[in-house]
Structures are given as C-alpha cells and as structure tokens.
Design a protein around this motif. Structure first.
Motif, PDB file in Angstrom:
ATOM      1  N   VAL A 324       1.138  -1.143  -0.135  1.00 22.59           N
ATOM      2  CA  VAL A 324      -0.071  -0.330   0.084  1.00 22.59           C
ATOM      3  C   VAL A 324       0.893   1.439  -0.413  1.00 22.59           C
ATOM      4  O   VAL A 324       0.772   1.695  -0.768  1.00 22.59           O
ATOM      5  CB  VAL A 324      -1.165  -0.220   0.969  1.00 22.59           C
ATOM      6  N   ALA A 325       2.223   1.370   0.812  1.00 23.75           N
ATOM      7  CA  ALA A 325       2.655   2.648   0.147  1.00 23.75           C
ATOM      8  C   ALA A 325       2.831   2.479  -1.193  1.00 23.75           C
ATOM      9  O   ALA A 325       3.731   3.846  -1.454  1.00 23.75           O
ATOM     10  CB  ALA A 325       4.134   2.328   1.609  1.00 23.75           C
ATOM     11  N   ASP A 380      -3.358  -4.745  -6.914  1.00 20.47           N
ATOM     12  CA  ASP A 380      -4.356  -6.024  -7.488  1.00 20.47           C
ATOM     13  C   ASP A 380      -3.986  -7.166  -7.437  1.00 20.47           C
ATOM     14  O   ASP A 380      -4.085  -8.419  -6.824  1.00 20.47           O
ATOM     15  CB  ASP A 380      -5.190  -5.629  -8.355  1.00 20.47           C
ATOM     16  N   ARG A 381      -2.195  -7.080  -7.814  1.00 16.64           N
ATOM     17  CA  ARG A 381      -1.678  -8.239  -8.311  1.00 16.64           C
ATOM     18  C   ARG A 381      -0.950  -8.521  -6.749  1.00 16.64           C
ATOM     19  O   ARG A 381      -1.718 -10.168  -6.315  1.00 16.64           O
ATOM     20  CB  ARG A 381      -0.100  -7.837  -8.746  1.00 16.64           C
ATOM     21  N   ASP A 382      -0.424  -8.162  -5.333  1.00 12.84           N
ATOM     22  CA  ASP A 382      -0.133  -8.012  -4.501  1.00 12.84           C
ATOM     23  C   ASP A 382      -1.470  -8.279  -3.625  1.00 12.84           C
ATOM     24  O   ASP A 382      -1.387  -9.755  -2.269  1.00 12.84           O
ATOM     25  CB  ASP A 382       0.515  -6.705  -3.967  1.00 12.84           C
ATOM     26  N   LEU A 383      -2.466  -7.631  -4.107  1.00  9.76           N
ATOM     27  CA  LEU A 383      -3.865  -8.043  -2.796  1.00  9.76           C
ATOM     28  C   LEU A 383      -4.455  -9.108  -2.809  1.00  9.76           C
ATOM     29  O   LEU A 383      -4.559  -9.831  -2.086  1.00  9.76           O
ATOM     30  CB  LEU A 383      -4.568  -6.360  -2.681  1.00  9.76           C
ATOM     31  N   ALA A 384      -4.699 -10.031  -4.259  1.00  4.24           N
ATOM     32  CA  ALA A 384      -4.664 -10.533  -4.653  1.00  4.24           C
ATOM     33  C   ALA A 384      -4.293 -12.009  -3.793  1.00  4.24           C
ATOM     34  O   ALA A 384      -4.776 -13.210  -3.733  1.00  4.24           O
ATOM     35  CB  ALA A 384      -4.472 -11.239  -6.390  1.00  4.24           C
ATOM     36  N   LEU A 429      -6.209  -1.176   5.685  1.00  2.29           N
ATOM     37  CA  LEU A 429      -5.939  -0.550   5.166  1.00  2.29           C
ATOM     38  C   LEU A 429      -7.193  -0.567   3.776  1.00  2.29           C
ATOM     39  O   LEU A 429      -8.241  -1.308   3.872  1.00  2.29           O
ATOM     40  CB  LEU A 429      -5.038  -0.843   4.114  1.00  2.29           C
ATOM     41  N   PRO A 430      -7.395   1.355   4.189  1.00  7.83           N
ATOM     42  CA  PRO A 430      -9.419   1.182   3.421  1.00  7.83           C
ATOM     43  C   PRO A 430      -8.873   0.710   2.079  1.00  7.83           C
ATOM     44  O   PRO A 430      -9.555   0.274   1.459  1.00  7.83           O
ATOM     45  CB  PRO A 430      -9.330   2.722   2.888  1.00  7.83           C
ATOM     46  N   GLU A 431      -7.130   0.948   1.130  1.00  5.69           N
ATOM     47  CA  GLU A 431      -7.224  -0.061  -0.136  1.00  5.69           C
ATOM     48  C   GLU A 431      -7.323  -1.481   0.201  1.00  5.69           C
ATOM     49  O   GLU A 431      -7.989  -1.922  -1.626  1.00  5.69           O
ATOM     50  CB  GLU A 431      -5.809  -0.491  -0.271  1.00  5.69           C
TER      51      GLU A 431
END
Length: 657
Positions: A324-325, A380-384, A429-431
């Motif tokens: 996120v950073a 999105d890749r890393d959140l997935a 986190l909001p994201e």
C-alpha cells in the motif's frame, strides 16, 4: 544482563538453542557457514552453507530474503560433530546498486546483532561500527572450545562483497555460490512491491503522504525506539499515533525470509527514486516461470507450526503495509509530476491557452492516469496474493490466534502451556478493507491494555471480557487469575460469564473506595515481593503456597472510586506489573480522568489503546499507515465463549484447582 561486545571479545553461551537477531537499517542478506576447527568450509557448500536458496541445515535456519531485520534460529546441539565454528555473514544484496539503496555498509546504519535465548532474553550484543566501502561482513562467530560454545564479535568487512567473503571462508567456487544466493534473493524480491518505472529525466516525487501525517497528536513526542539504548530490534507492532508510547508488542518472532515482501522490519522502497519494472504475477512461482506462487500455511520459519504461523501473520502485516505504501507513493508521484507539467505550461505564455495547450494538458493527464493504473495493477496483484494467503492461513490458525467465529474454538481443549501469542483483533487498510490481518500480542503481555469506552461503555466492557476470557483460555488451569474493580457496579452483567461458568475462582468485583484499595494493595504487595525476590536472586524462595499464576486486573470506569493513593498504585502496576506477572486491562474514557491533568499521561502512554468499535488510531512502524483496528468480539448469539469457559471449569478438578 546483556554483554555488549566489541571486536574480538567473546562471551560464553548458556545453552545450545538460541536466536541471532540482526538489525541493519537497510535490507541485507544473511547467511551462515559451518566450519571445522580452523573455520573453513569443508566439502560441498550445500551442506556447510545456509543462505536464502538453502535456508535450512542441521541446527540452522536463515531467512530467504534480504531484509532490514532478521532472526536466525540456531541449535548448536543439532550441529554435525565436525562443526566447530558457526559464522554469521551479512551482505548487501545484489540489487544494492539500485537507486536509493546504500552502495556500502559505510552509507547505512551500523549493523547490530543480538544473541538471545529462544524466549527472547538477551545474551550478548554487538554493533559493527567503523565501516566504509565494505559490502559484505563476517559479523560474529559461534565456536566450540573444550566442549563449551562461545560467541565472538568479529565485524570483518570485505570490499569484494559476498564472493570475497565466501572465498575467504573456503567455499568452493565462491563466485558461483554468491551468484546463486543473489538469484535466490531475487526470486523472493519478485514477490515484493516495486513502484512503476519512471523516466530518469523526471524530477523526484514528493515523499509519500501517509494517513498518519496530520493525525491528531499528543503534546508529548512519540517515544523513541527502545533499540536506541538497548540494541534490541526496533518495535514491530502498530502503535497508537494519537497516544504516543513505547512499542505495542514485543518484537515478533520475525519470519526470516517468509514473506512476499520481506520481514516485518523491512524498509519500504523509497518513493524518491525510480524503481525497476515489477515482474508479472505469472512469474512468481518460486522460480517456476508461468506459475503463480501457491500460498502455504506455516511457510515462515520457526521451531513449531505455531511459531511459523505467528511469523507468517506478522509477515502478511508487513507485506500489506509495504504494498500500500508503494501504491500511495506512486499515486502521489503521478500527481506531483502532473502538477509540475501544468506549472511549466502555465509559466510559458505560448502554452497557456489554445489547442496546443489543451492537448499538452490532456497528454500530461493521460501520463498521470497511466502511472496510477500501472501502480493499481501492481497493488491488485499483491492484494490478490495476500488474500489467497489469508484464505489459507486463517483456517489453520490455532485457537489463540483465531477469531471467536473460527470453528477451531469448537474443538478447544485446555492447553498444557501458554501459546506464543493471543489475538486482540484485526487490522485493515482502506485500499483492502476485506483483507484482515490478525493483531497478535506476545505472551506474557509486556504492557497493559486500555479499552477506550468513550464511544460505547457497554461494548467496551464486553470487549474487555472477551479479551480476558481469551487470555484465560490460553493458559493451563491455575495459570491465570482475574481480578476486577467495578466500583459503581456497572460492569456486573458483562463480567458475569467469567464467574458464572465456574471457569475461574474469581472473587466478586471489588466495589467502592475500600474494595478498590484492598485489591490494589494486594497486587502491589505481590509486585514488590516478586521484585525483591528477583533482585536478590531468591526467586525460588517465595513463601509456600505463593500463587505463581499470571494476574489480570480489569478496571472498569476508571477513575471512579479512585483516590490519589489508588491512582499512584495503578500507575505503579502499569509500569512494574508486567515484569511481575500482573497485567492491567483498563476500561475507561480518558476525558473522565482529565481532572488529574498530566499526572496520568504516563499511564495512558504505557497502555496499548484498543477500541470496541472500528477505529483507525493505530499506525505501523515502517511508513506510518493509519490502520483500522477491529476488536475480536464474540459473534451475536454465539455460545462459544460460554462453552470455552465451561470446558475450563470442567478441567479444574483434574488439576486440583
């Protein structure tokens, strides 16, 4: 007492199982060579050299990735008989030449190493100073002398980097082995987050604007890291940036090399410099092109599955913080560049208006959107990846780490020993609001807890009881005791399950000034007695029948029912109690205690503030994100807490409790 070593000094090791904690202030690679009596590697390096590509050897486990903080697991008793020396090596990764990374150890903070017991008690520490152009270090060595093991501070630097260091260690084909290590580190880094590439002609962006900046702060400055004076690693857990204080949790059992983007102490990629193009998700399969990384529960290092899961959770927390950073920094950079291009257009009278100016503005905005879209794709890749990992990890968590809604609680059994940590809630986190990272607190607690009742007093008390029940369920029968101060009697309904089930021989909550004073006197005397016994080296000479259980004091509606003496006793318990096994769980509204003025400020700062409703008052120690904390509450209508407490009650006769 920790022995602070200087170059060449040695110190005996009290046992064979230990941890070596490294704090470097910049990502470094950690490796270990096993040597003979002369310290030389003998034979095949795969059996005598532990590094990110081969992280485990008999008696040794090292991280898989470059990180600013490491924990190396060592069991000298499991070493092959031919091993007489264990060398800990540090090196700047092969990507040290990338913008923003130090080119040599002389341009980075002095590396600090601490040898500790597996419980975290420090044995010896060594800070390597006076470095210059060196890019690799022989930091310390553990060596066997007359059947006993010792640690020696070395601090030998190598300007030739890892190849020169490995060659000096006697590693065959040192250059090829060094390249293999760099390749292994690169594979792990491919899972971490990088900013989109930007042209070198573009000015550097502004530093990232984190949510913690501009958040309300107390007048007192944030407490500095304890590592500044003690040499311990920097704080790992989140801190309440609205109420600055010392660290919220002890340094976690840091997962050496388990996380997609490093350890919980990694320094986020600096946003002020262009970053290399991130690899596509399809190439993140641990070295197998075209296959995504498959999450596995417990893929961190540790002595047990419980410790591996604990380390993995903390790694996920750090991963989410870093990804996120990077995204926020990229968005901020794109906006900054767009504003700079507009400024240049407006500064030139020829480009202030007309079709050409409009087209230039559209092109600048298109470039901004392209950068943001690219950063979002990486996010999105890393959140997935993290979401997939969370889906695997959450069902595998033991009861102490799991939420009350987790089915693992239905198979609860009273433990024979306390777990490594307990869950206090979850962080988001909001994201990625759907991605919840468990907030774990190590046991025994090293600081008290404060449930802020300013928004909902009833729910705050329910939160306190849920935490107390979780702590009670985490200890063997008779290993944990709970006391309650409820001067006004308003918390009786919430406290009822603790006593009604028979799980705890809990006296009725103390009421009124007299009741408050009696409980506080008893607990302060306990702390005094234990402190005197420990200072006098007579910990085994406590009075017969002395209750050695950990003690938890729940205080409701503070400061109602407290006089000046009781307030001072409470402050004393907050400061000195944890070392004597006495812990505070304060349910209070700080405004209610405003009449005491600044005299209570140290009390609030010494406690970890939690909220009964979701709140974004916690910040991570890396980039200062404002994390939303959600308490771990029992689902409405669920009987799981009652069932757990009844199991504890049923086990009491078997333990004679």
């Amino acid at each position: 007492m920790t022995a602070e070593l200087v170059r060449g000094q040695n110190h005996p090791l009290p046992g064979t199982r230990m941890e070596i904690r490294v704090s470097a202030g910049t990502p470094v690679v950690a490796a270990v060579t096993l040597g003979d009596e002369q310290g030389r590697v003998v034979g095949d390096s795969t059996q005598w050299l532990a590094h990110p590509g081969v992280p485990q050897l008999p008696g040794i486990e090292v991280p898989r990735q470059a990180a600013a903080e490491h924990r190396l697991a060592v069991d000298l008793g499991a070493m092959p008989p031919a091993v007489h020396r264990v060398h800990v090596l540090l090196a700047l990764p092969g990507a040290a030449g990338r913008p923003g990374a130090p080119a040599a150890f002389g341009a980075a903070p002095a590396p600090h190493l601490a040898v500790t017991t597996t419980e975290g008690a420090a044995i010896a520490a060594f800070t390597i100073t006076g470095l210059g152009a060196e890019t690799a270090l022989l930091a310390i060595e553990l060596y066997r002398r007359q059947g006993a093991w010792k640690v020696r501070a070395v601090g030998q630097g190598y300007q030739g980097g890892l190849p020169a260091l490995l060659l000096d260690q006697g590693v065959p084909d040192a250059a090829a082995v060094a390249a293999t290590i760099d390749e292994a580190v690169g594979r792990e880094l491919s899972r971490s987050v990088d900013l989109p590439p930007v042209p070198r002609t573009v000015p550097s962006p502004r530093p990232p604007a984190t949510a913690a900046q501009g958040a309300p702060q107390q007048s007192a400055p944030a407490a500095p890291s304890s590592s500044a004076s003690s040499g311990a690693p920097a704080p790992s857990g989140p801190v309440d940036y609205r109420h600055p204080r010392r660290r919220s949790t002890p340094p976690p059992a840091q997962p050496p090399g388990r996380t997609p983007s490093g350890s919980p102490y990694d320094t986020p990629a600096t946003p002020a410099q262009p970053q290399p193009q991130p690899q596509p998700a399809a190439a993140q399969g641990g070295g197998r092109p075209g296959t995504p990384h498959t999450p596995v529960a417990g893929d961190a290092t540790g002595w047990s599955m419980e410790e591996r899961l604990h380390n993995q959770v903390w790694g996920m927390f750090e991963d989410l913080s870093r990804t996120v950073a990077a995204y926020r920094s990229a968005v901020d950079f794109a906006e900054s560049r767009f504003e700079q291009e507009l400024d240049r257009l407006l500064a030139d009278p020829r480009t202030r208006g007309g079709p050409a100016a409009e087209a230039a503005r559209d092109q600048a905005q298109a470039r901004q959107f392209a950068l943001v879209d690219q950063a979002r794709a990486v996010l999105d890749r890393d959140l997935a990846q993290l979401t997939a990992e969370a889906e695997v990890v959450e069902p595998a968590l033991p009861a102490a780490f799991a939420g009350w809604e987790n089915p693992v609680w239905h198979a609860y059994r009273v433990p024979d020993q306390p777990p490594l940590a307990v869950r206090l809630g979850a962080l988001t986190l909001p994201e990625a609001p759907e991605l919840r990272i468990p907030l774990l607190a190590r046991l025994p607690l090293d600081r008290g807890l404060w449930i802020d009742s300013s928004e909902d007093r009833g729910l705050a008390m329910e939160t306190a009881v849920a935490i107390a029940a979780r702590l009670l369920a985490s200890y063997p029968v008779g290993g944990f005791a709970v006391h309650a101060l409820d001067p006004a009697g308003s918390g009786g309904k919430a406290l009822a399950p603790l006593g009604a089930t028979g799980a705890l021989a809990m006296p009725p909550p103390a009421a009124g000034v007299a009741g408050v004073g009696e409980v506080l006197n008893r607990l302060t005397e306990r702390v005094d007695l234990l402190q005197m016994a420990l200072r006098g080296g007579a910990a085994d000479s406590l009075p017969p029948g002395f209750d050695t259980a950990e003690q938890l004091l729940i205080v409701n509606e503070f400061p109602y029912g407290f006089d000046d003496r009781a307030v001072n006793q409470l402050r004393y318990l907050a400061d000195e109690g944890p070392r004597a096994g006495v812990h505070l769980l304060l349910v209070a509204d700080r405004e209610d205690a405003s009449a005491y003025g600044p005299v209570l400020d140290p009390l609030w700062r010494s406690l970890l503030r939690l909220t009964p409703l979701p709140s974004d008052h916690l910040a991570d120690p890396w980039v200062g994100h404002a994390w939303t904390f959600e308490p771990s509450l029992v689902p409405p209508g669920s009987q799981v807490l009652t069932q757990v407490l009844r199991q504890i009650a049923a086990a009491r006769p078997a333990y004679g409790a």
